[in-house]
Design a protein around this motif. Structure first.
Motif, PDB file in Angstrom:
ATOM      1  N   LYS A 173       0.882  -1.174   0.000  1.00 22.40           N
ATOM      2  CA  LYS A 173       0.000   0.000   0.000  1.00 22.40           C
ATOM      3  C   LYS A 173       0.915   1.218   0.000  1.00 22.40           C
ATOM      4  CE  LYS A 173      -3.621  -2.346   2.645  1.00 22.40           C
ATOM      5  NZ  LYS A 173      -4.372  -2.337   3.933  1.00 22.40           N
TER       6      LYS A 173
ATOM      7  N   ALA B  66       0.197   4.473   2.265  1.00 22.94           N
ATOM      8  CA  ALA B  66       0.077   4.174   3.697  1.00 22.94           C
ATOM      9  C   ALA B  66       1.375   3.587   4.251  1.00 22.94           C
ATOM     10  CB  ALA B  66      -1.081   3.201   3.932  1.00 22.94           C
TER      11      ALA B  66
ATOM     12  N   SER C 292       2.462  10.815   3.564  1.00 23.01           N
ATOM     13  CA  SER C 292       1.655   9.616   3.791  1.00 23.01           C
ATOM     14  C   SER C 292       0.335   9.940   4.486  1.00 23.01           C
ATOM     15  CB  SER C 292       2.453   8.614   4.636  1.00 23.01           C
ATOM     16  OG  SER C 292       1.684   7.474   4.925  1.00 23.01           O
TER      17      SER C 292
END
Length: 218
Positions: A93, A96, A167
């Motif tokens: 991901k 993230a 992020s």
């Protein structure tokens, strides 16, 4: 001359350790989250020779130690290593997981600061006097790691703090913030030159160092 060699030794050891473990932590966590780039390039290692940057690891910290010796100042040396290669696109991901990869470096410095603090407490109990090479080494290990952690948490890319902000922000704002990356180094130099970063670091570092004293048991 002997004093200079002594100062180089007690600063160089924790600086090299701090930078080496910082970069290795980035690579290790990146591999955990799906990017094997650093592993394939042999950069997840505790061998400092794999991480040394001639300017950031040798010239800059060495210059600070030299200036301290000349001027009598006690500014903690800081520096940087060759960045561990991370292909954020290969993370499971990417947006993230970038947070964890970026946070791994400063987290490793915080853990090292705790270890050095424990050593300070151990040495005081064993020796009863703080006047020793190992005590000076441990004390500087605390300072170096707290300083390196805080500098890397400055929220400007490509520093780790900047990656963490990217992020956490929504996609549109994250893209805008990431465009600061080509100018990040100059922003950092400006903050240092005008004393802004020095003021903030001292203000934040003091409570962290006070917290670390808890681990000394003193």
């Amino acid at each position: 001359m002997n004093d200079f060699i002594y100062n180089v030794a007690v600063w160089a050891i924790p600086v090299v350790l701090a930078i080496t473990l910082h970069e290795a932590a980035h690579g290790y966590v990146a591999r955990m989250f799906g990017d094997p780039t650093a592993h394939m390039m042999g950069r997840i290692t505790l061998n400092p020779l794999k991480h040394i940057d001639p300017v950031g690891t040798l010239l800059v910290p060495g210059g600070i130690v030299l200036m301290n010796a000349i001027t009598g100042a006690s500014f903690p040396p800081f520096g940087w290593a060759k960045p561990v290669p991370v292909d954020f696109g290969r993370l499971r991901k990417p947006k993230a997981d970038m947070l964890w990869v970026a946070a791994a470096g400063p987290a490793s410095n915080f853990v090292q600061a705790i270890v050095w603090a424990l050593l300070v407490g151990f040495l005081v109990r064993m020796q009863g006097s703080p006047d020793s090479f190992w005590f000076d080494l441990a004390q500087r290990g605390m300072l170096v790691n707290v300083g390196l952690m805080l500098i890397n948490l400055v929220p400007v890319p490509p520093l780790d703090g900047g990656r963490i902000v990217v992020s956490l922000l929504p996609l549109r704002q994250a893209l805008a913030w990431s465009r600061l990356e080509p100018y990040g180094f100059f922003i950092l130099i400006g903050l240092l030159y005008f004393g802004i970063l020095d003021y903030v670091l001292r203000y934040v570092a003091q409570p962290i160092l006070s917290f670390l004293m808890f681990f000394t048991g003193l």
